[in-house]
Design a protein around this motif. Sequence first.
Motif, PDB file in Angstrom:
ATOM      1  N   LYS A 382       2.096   4.194   1.954  1.00  0.00           N
ATOM      2  CA  LYS A 382       3.165   4.847   2.724  1.00  0.00           C
ATOM      3  C   LYS A 382       2.772   4.981   4.193  1.00  0.00           C
ATOM      4  CE  LYS A 382       5.934   7.860   0.902  1.00  0.00           C
ATOM      5  NZ  LYS A 382       6.528   9.077   0.338  1.00  0.00           N
ATOM      6  N   GLU A 383       1.485   5.283   4.451  1.00  0.00           N
ATOM      7  CA  GLU A 383       1.008   5.370   5.838  1.00  0.00           C
ATOM      8  C   GLU A 383       1.122   4.011   6.531  1.00  0.00           C
ATOM      9  OE1 GLU A 383      -2.953   6.860   5.705  1.00  0.00           O
ATOM     10  OE2 GLU A 383      -2.347   8.862   5.033  1.00  0.00           O
ATOM     11  N   ALA A 384       0.754   2.936   5.796  1.00  0.00           N
ATOM     12  CA  ALA A 384       0.835   1.590   6.361  1.00  0.00           C
ATOM     13  C   ALA A 384       2.280   1.220   6.695  1.00  0.00           C
ATOM     14  CB  ALA A 384       0.238   0.575   5.387  1.00  0.00           C
ATOM     15  N   LYS A 385       3.221   1.613   5.842  1.00  0.00           N
ATOM     16  CA  LYS A 385       4.626   1.323   6.087  1.00  0.00           C
ATOM     17  C   LYS A 385       5.143   2.085   7.320  1.00  0.00           C
ATOM     18  CE  LYS A 385       7.499   1.020   2.657  1.00  0.00           C
ATOM     19  NZ  LYS A 385       8.276   1.429   1.487  1.00  0.00           N
ATOM     20  N   GLU A 386       4.704   3.339   7.461  1.00  0.00           N
ATOM     21  CA  GLU A 386       5.096   4.121   8.639  1.00  0.00           C
ATOM     22  C   GLU A 386       4.543   3.492   9.918  1.00  0.00           C
ATOM     23  OE1 GLU A 386       3.714   8.045   7.829  1.00  0.00           O
ATOM     24  OE2 GLU A 386       5.131   8.344   6.180  1.00  0.00           O
ATOM     25  N   LEU A 387       3.302   2.991   9.832  1.00  0.00           N
ATOM     26  CA  LEU A 387       2.675   2.334  10.984  1.00  0.00           C
ATOM     27  C   LEU A 387       3.433   1.061  11.356  1.00  0.00           C
ATOM     28  CD1 LEU A 387       0.173   2.753  12.818  1.00  0.00           C
ATOM     29  CD2 LEU A 387      -1.072   1.212  11.293  1.00  0.00           C
ATOM     30  N   ALA A 388       3.867   0.320  10.338  1.00  0.00           N
ATOM     31  CA  ALA A 388       4.602  -0.926  10.578  1.00  0.00           C
ATOM     32  C   ALA A 388       5.942  -0.672  11.267  1.00  0.00           C
ATOM     33  CB  ALA A 388       4.821  -1.660   9.259  1.00  0.00           C
ATOM     34  N   VAL A 389       6.577   0.467  10.963  1.00  0.00           N
ATOM     35  CA  VAL A 389       7.849   0.819  11.607  1.00  0.00           C
ATOM     36  C   VAL A 389       7.641   1.017  13.104  1.00  0.00           C
ATOM     37  CG1 VAL A 389       9.621   2.625  11.772  1.00  0.00           C
ATOM     38  CG2 VAL A 389       8.879   1.816   9.528  1.00  0.00           C
ATOM     39  N   ILE A 390       6.491   1.609  13.468  1.00  0.00           N
ATOM     40  CA  ILE A 390       6.226   1.913  14.875  1.00  0.00           C
ATOM     41  C   ILE A 390       5.690   0.689  15.627  1.00  0.00           C
ATOM     42  CG2 ILE A 390       4.879   3.372  16.448  1.00  0.00           C
ATOM     43  CD1 ILE A 390       4.777   5.411  14.058  1.00  0.00           C
ATOM     44  N   LEU A 391       4.701   0.001  15.017  1.00  0.00           N
ATOM     45  CA  LEU A 391       3.985  -1.076  15.719  1.00  0.00           C
ATOM     46  C   LEU A 391       4.378  -2.480  15.274  1.00  0.00           C
ATOM     47  CD1 LEU A 391       0.414   0.526  15.707  1.00  0.00           C
ATOM     48  CD2 LEU A 391       2.114   0.621  17.536  1.00  0.00           C
ATOM     49  N   GLY A 392       5.097  -2.580  14.156  1.00  0.00           N
ATOM     50  CA  GLY A 392       5.436  -3.895  13.626  1.00  0.00           C
ATOM     51  C   GLY A 392       4.410  -4.362  12.605  1.00  0.00           C
ATOM     52  N   ASP A 393       4.825  -5.305  11.744  1.00  0.00           N
ATOM     53  CA  ASP A 393       3.931  -5.797  10.689  1.00  0.00           C
ATOM     54  C   ASP A 393       2.680  -6.469  11.254  1.00  0.00           C
ATOM     55  OD1 ASP A 393       5.595  -4.881   8.752  1.00  0.00           O
ATOM     56  OD2 ASP A 393       6.608  -6.802   8.401  1.00  0.00           O
ATOM     57  N   GLY A 394       2.780  -7.057  12.450  1.00  0.00           N
ATOM     58  CA  GLY A 394       1.642  -7.764  13.021  1.00  0.00           C
ATOM     59  C   GLY A 394       0.460  -6.855  13.317  1.00  0.00           C
ATOM     60  N   ALA A 395       0.704  -5.542  13.421  1.00  0.00           N
ATOM     61  CA  ALA A 395      -0.380  -4.601  13.716  1.00  0.00           C
ATOM     62  C   ALA A 395      -1.162  -4.209  12.471  1.00  0.00           C
ATOM     63  CB  ALA A 395       0.184  -3.357  14.383  1.00  0.00           C
ATOM     64  N   LEU A 396      -0.683  -4.616  11.301  1.00  0.00           N
ATOM     65  CA  LEU A 396      -1.348  -4.225  10.052  1.00  0.00           C
ATOM     66  C   LEU A 396      -2.439  -5.219   9.680  1.00  0.00           C
ATOM     67  CD1 LEU A 396       1.664  -3.188   7.769  1.00  0.00           C
ATOM     68  CD2 LEU A 396       0.347  -1.753   9.318  1.00  0.00           C
ATOM     69  N   SER A 397      -3.529  -4.673   9.123  1.00  0.00           N
ATOM     70  CA  SER A 397      -4.584  -5.535   8.576  1.00  0.00           C
ATOM     71  C   SER A 397      -4.103  -6.091   7.243  1.00  0.00           C
ATOM     72  CB  SER A 397      -5.857  -4.721   8.371  1.00  0.00           C
ATOM     73  OG  SER A 397      -5.647  -3.733   7.364  1.00  0.00           O
ATOM     74  N   GLU A 398      -4.836  -7.076   6.708  1.00  0.00           N
ATOM     75  CA  GLU A 398      -4.462  -7.661   5.413  1.00  0.00           C
ATOM     76  C   GLU A 398      -4.507  -6.604   4.311  1.00  0.00           C
ATOM     77  OE1 GLU A 398      -3.195 -10.670   4.744  1.00  0.00           O
ATOM     78  OE2 GLU A 398      -3.169 -10.860   6.937  1.00  0.00           O
ATOM     79  N   ASP A 400      -4.006  -3.348   4.726  1.00  0.00           N
ATOM     80  CA  ASP A 400      -2.855  -2.465   4.898  1.00  0.00           C
ATOM     81  C   ASP A 400      -1.576  -3.111   4.363  1.00  0.00           C
ATOM     82  OD1 ASP A 400      -4.249  -0.374   5.972  1.00  0.00           O
ATOM     83  OD2 ASP A 400      -3.901  -0.939   8.061  1.00  0.00           O
ATOM     84  N   LYS A 401      -1.436  -4.432   4.591  1.00  0.00           N
ATOM     85  CA  LYS A 401      -0.255  -5.136   4.058  1.00  0.00           C
ATOM     86  C   LYS A 401      -0.240  -5.094   2.533  1.00  0.00           C
ATOM     87  CE  LYS A 401       0.345  -8.317   7.962  1.00  0.00           C
ATOM     88  NZ  LYS A 401       0.163  -9.696   8.442  1.00  0.00           N
ATOM     89  N   ALA A 402      -1.436  -5.208   1.933  1.00  0.00           N
ATOM     90  CA  ALA A 402      -1.531  -5.156   0.464  1.00  0.00           C
ATOM     91  C   ALA A 402      -1.129  -3.777  -0.055  1.00  0.00           C
ATOM     92  CB  ALA A 402      -2.953  -5.488   0.021  1.00  0.00           C
ATOM     93  N   PHE A 403      -1.567  -2.719   0.647  1.00  0.00           N
ATOM     94  CA  PHE A 403      -1.218  -1.367   0.215  1.00  0.00           C
ATOM     95  C   PHE A 403       0.267  -1.071   0.446  1.00  0.00           C
ATOM     96  CE2 PHE A 403      -5.845  -0.531   0.343  1.00  0.00           C
ATOM     97  CZ  PHE A 403      -5.973   0.124  -0.872  1.00  0.00           C
ATOM     98  N   ALA A 404       0.846  -1.618   1.528  1.00  0.00           N
ATOM     99  CA  ALA A 404       2.282  -1.440   1.774  1.00  0.00           C
ATOM    100  C   ALA A 404       3.096  -2.088   0.654  1.00  0.00           C
ATOM    101  CB  ALA A 404       2.655  -2.042   3.127  1.00  0.00           C
ATOM    102  N   LYS A 405       2.656  -3.281   0.231  1.00  0.00           N
ATOM    103  CA  LYS A 405       3.312  -3.966  -0.884  1.00  0.00           C
ATOM    104  C   LYS A 405       3.158  -3.152  -2.175  1.00  0.00           C
ATOM    105  CE  LYS A 405       3.314  -8.329  -3.451  1.00  0.00           C
ATOM    106  NZ  LYS A 405       2.599  -9.606  -3.704  1.00  0.00           N
ATOM    107  N   PHE A 406       1.944  -2.583  -2.338  1.00  0.00           N
ATOM    108  CA  PHE A 406       1.673  -1.745  -3.522  1.00  0.00           C
ATOM    109  C   PHE A 406       2.653  -0.566  -3.567  1.00  0.00           C
ATOM    110  CE2 PHE A 406      -0.083   2.153  -5.187  1.00  0.00           C
ATOM    111  CZ  PHE A 406      -0.569   1.788  -6.425  1.00  0.00           C
ATOM    112  N   ALA A 407       2.870   0.094  -2.408  1.00  0.00           N
ATOM    113  CA  ALA A 407       3.751   1.276  -2.370  1.00  0.00           C
ATOM    114  C   ALA A 407       5.167   0.915  -2.812  1.00  0.00           C
ATOM    115  CB  ALA A 407       3.765   1.879  -0.968  1.00  0.00           C
TER     116      ALA A 407
END
Length: 465
Positions: A382-398, A400-407
């Motif tokens: 959920k934290e990774a998804k909130e970060l992606a809303v602010i900074l975009g998916d490109g700011a996420l590490s691999e 973080d992307k896995a955990f966002a998908k998990f959520a």
Amino acid sequence: MKLPEVYSTISNISGPLMVVNKVNDVAYDELAEISLPNGEKRRGKVLEIYNDRALVQVFEGTTGIDVKSTNVRFLGDVLKLPVSRDMLGRVFNGRGEPIDGGAPIIADKELDVNGNPMNPYSRNYPSEFIQTGISTIDGMNPLVRGQKLPIFSGSGMPHNRMAAQIARQATVISGHSDFAVVFAAMGITFEEATFFMEDFRKTGALERTVMYVNLADDPAIERISTPRLALTAAEYLAFECGMHVLVILTDLTNYAEALREISAARKEVPGRRGYPGYLYTDLATMYERAGRLRGRDGSITQIPILTMPEDDKTHPIPDLTGYITEGQIILARSLHRKGIYPPVDVMPSLSRLKDKGIGKNKTREDHADLMNQLFAAYSRGKEAKELAVILGDGALSEEDKAFAKFADKFEDTYVRQDEYKNRTIEETLQIGWNLLTLVPIEELKRVRDEYLEKYLKPLLENKSE
């Protein structure tokens, strides 16, 4: 034996209350019988005595009572409920009268509806898992036999469907077959009452259920007695008949509103938001009737359901309930808008006794580790998804992307569940392990290596093939 004196001295009527003057030898909580000129009889109880005046609360309401020609008798007894094992499979109103067309109960005994307080020394600690068949409860916030675990909902949320599902599916998995449900509904609509009764009949759950139904157009005063009748029936089934009893009370908000209405009619000094100052004490007298007793086989487990006005957790009703009970299951409007049922928000939800009812010989040895890891992974996602809303998916590490998908997957497969799907605890745990294959194994720091070897590695091997 002296016959009860008949009084024709009603001086005042306000809402469901009336004042009777010149009374003699009348006690607090004593039952009264009110006889109207047309032959109708109503019941009431004494709320207050002041010199020779008695304040009487009328169960059926005071509509149509003529102060000049109505008589009152005080019966010298408190409100009692006739109880028997024959209550199972029956439907009663908020006064304890059958409304299913069946015969009146032939009582084994009559019990005071206010119950007997449990001596804290005589209590047994809750320690046995109850399977509700709902993954977000069983897997993440387990219910334990003897616990009080409320559901905090909001207006328009599917708490009634969830209550019916728990009533249908709940069972003690240790193999104890003597399990019963006592279901009390307060201030519900006729449509909701029909839904519960038809659902229980259709699924066969009614055979092990005792129902008490107080409709929205029934007198508010009945709402005060409905949960107490239900808990009295539960105490008989649990401690006299040795049954494991699950008590579901819905909706406690309607109960508290009725309490506020009567408090206002009595001209009491209001507390927070107009509720009486004794709201905490009043709720505690009901919640604390749950538990297990030493030397008795039976137990009472409670799931009170309340709708938070304006979804406000700080409202007096959920706030005080949280102090008295052992946790809460919170329904989220954001999940409900996504079409997810049941919309249980596992992050703020809590079962304070969850560690007491899980583990080896109770659920499974990996349950606690898996539960903690799912919490951690969902939170990070959920934290990774909130970060992606602010900074975009490109700011996420691999990772973080896995955990966002998990959520997302967690909400879609673990939280989402059909209301007629009864998941065993093994199915729930398996769904949890399947979800953990979505994140790197080196990030799973809350699960012991032996459980990773036993439950996760085989899934990863199958996935790679």
